[in-house]
Motif scaffolding. Structure first.
Motif, PDB file in Angstrom:
ATOM      1  N   ASN A 168       0.843  -1.200   0.000  1.00  0.00           N
ATOM      2  CA  ASN A 168       0.000   0.000   0.000  1.00  0.00           C
ATOM      3  C   ASN A 168       0.873   1.243   0.000  1.00  0.00           C
ATOM      4  OD1 ASN A 168      -2.498  -1.311  -0.104  1.00  0.00           O
ATOM      5  ND2 ASN A 168      -2.357  -1.774   2.075  1.00  0.00           N
ATOM      6  N   SER A 169       0.681   2.107   0.989  1.00  0.00           N
ATOM      7  CA  SER A 169       1.440   3.361   0.949  1.00  0.00           C
ATOM      8  C   SER A 169       2.748   3.259   1.730  1.00  0.00           C
ATOM      9  CB  SER A 169       0.581   4.490   1.527  1.00  0.00           C
ATOM     10  OG  SER A 169       0.223   4.140   2.850  1.00  0.00           O
ATOM     11  N   ARG A 213       7.670   5.577  -4.941  1.00  0.00           N
ATOM     12  CA  ARG A 213       8.549   5.494  -3.773  1.00  0.00           C
ATOM     13  C   ARG A 213       9.986   5.139  -4.151  1.00  0.00           C
ATOM     14  NH1 ARG A 213       4.603   1.210  -1.071  1.00  0.00           N
ATOM     15  NH2 ARG A 213       4.571   0.715  -3.288  1.00  0.00           N
TER      16      ARG A 213
END
Length: 299
Positions: free
Chosen positions: A265-266, A294
């Motif tokens: 996810n994040s 990321r």
DNA sequence: TCACGTCAAGCAGAT
DNA sequence: ATCTGCTTGACGTGA
């Protein structure tokens, strides 16, 4: 997010984990071997930089017999310049480093000698990272150790023996779930008491776990990493098909890896690929991660 | 040059 | 009891 692989680069002709038999120990032999290993480490790091691989696990064999009484040489002093130089290279290029002491290091052993030797070996790992001038985001990852038929007691022994470690080790030590004794939850319990991070191993978790979604685990584990620890490290591997459970894949499975990235996810993590073909899989992982916002890379 | 027995160290689980 | 695996087979003797 950085991507890395452990210890050996099979594309390069050099090896940074050369050692020798204890019986063949001599000062010359030791100096030659360390010299070779440090040269090779530098070559590997340069290769990695060229390929956007900014995470690397340094072999415990980089300094052979470092914690053994036979050793009478102050390697830290003798190789100080080169260690500093390599450390500078790592820092200038924003690389991440880890080490993973091997199976003989059992901090929670019931045997005093084993605990003592383990502490010595952990001190060596910390002093190697210190000698590179790296901060506490460079980690030493360790399994909890033996169970001895009484897990609670054995976990308590780990917690108590942790106190025997010097500060430099405490600041770098992270605990990793293993494939049969201590689950990620066990590690989280210990982490609560000691305030040290948990390094999550994906494959070990698939083999040895309680029921809980991977997303929940990622969140709980990520919370154990404080600012000074850097972003969480994770060991990633997939199961080799048609082989014994726990056997690491020989090559990365692109679908599995992509799903893994999605399941984070994040959450941001530095990913260590424990896959047989090492840098080859890392290169593929880098290309798979390239579009992830990321992912950190050198343009 | 190559085959192959052995290597500092621990532990758990399979055979 | 002995063997295997672990993060990685590699060292080194003898032929």
């Amino acid at each position: 997010m950085k991507i890395g692989y452990p210890c050996i680069n099979r594309t390069l002709p050099c090896r940074g984990n050369k050692t020798f038999r204890l019986a063949s120990y001599s000062k010359d032999r030791f100096i030659d071997t360390v010299s070779n290993n440090l040269d090779c480490l530098q070559q590997i790091l340069s290769f990695n930089l060229d390929h956007n691989i900014l995470f690397f696990r340094i072999s415990s064999d980089i300094i052979p017999f470092a914690s053994h009484p036979v050793l009478s040489i102050d390697w830290n002093l003798l190789f100080n310049d080169r260690l500093q130089e390599t450390g500078r290279f790592i820092k200038e290029n924003n690389m991440r480093i880890s080490m993973h002491p091997d199976q003989f290091i059992v901090l929670n052993s019931k045997r005093k000698e084993v605990v003592q030797r383990s502490i010595q070996e952990l001190m060596y790992h910390a002093s190697f990272l210190d000698s590179l001038g790296l901060d506490y985001s460079s980690k030493i990852q360790l399994h909890v150790g033996g169970v001895y038929g009484e897990k609670e007691k054995s976990m308590n022994r780990f917690v108590n023996n942790f106190d025997l470690l010097p500060r430099s080790v405490k600041k770098r030590l992270v605990i990793e779930n293993d494939d049969r004794s201590y689950t990620a939850y066990d590690c989280l319990k210990i982490s609560k008491q000691l305030h040290i991070p948990v390094l999550f191993d994906v494959l070990h978790h698939q083999i040895n776990k309680l029921d809980e979604s991977i997303e929940t685990i990622f969140r709980l584990v990520a919370e154990t990493w404080k600012n000074r620890d850097g972003i969480p490290m994770v060991d990633y591997s997939s199961q080799e098909q048609n082989e014994k459970t726990g056997k690491h894949a020989t090559h990365i499975n692109p679908n599995d890896f992509t799903n893994f990235l999605r399941s984070l996810n994040s959450i941001d993590m530095d990913i260590m690929l424990e896959i047989k073909d090492k840098e080859k899989s890392a290169l593929e992982a880098v290309s798979l991660a390239k579009n992830d916002s990321r992912f950190i890379h050198i343009s």
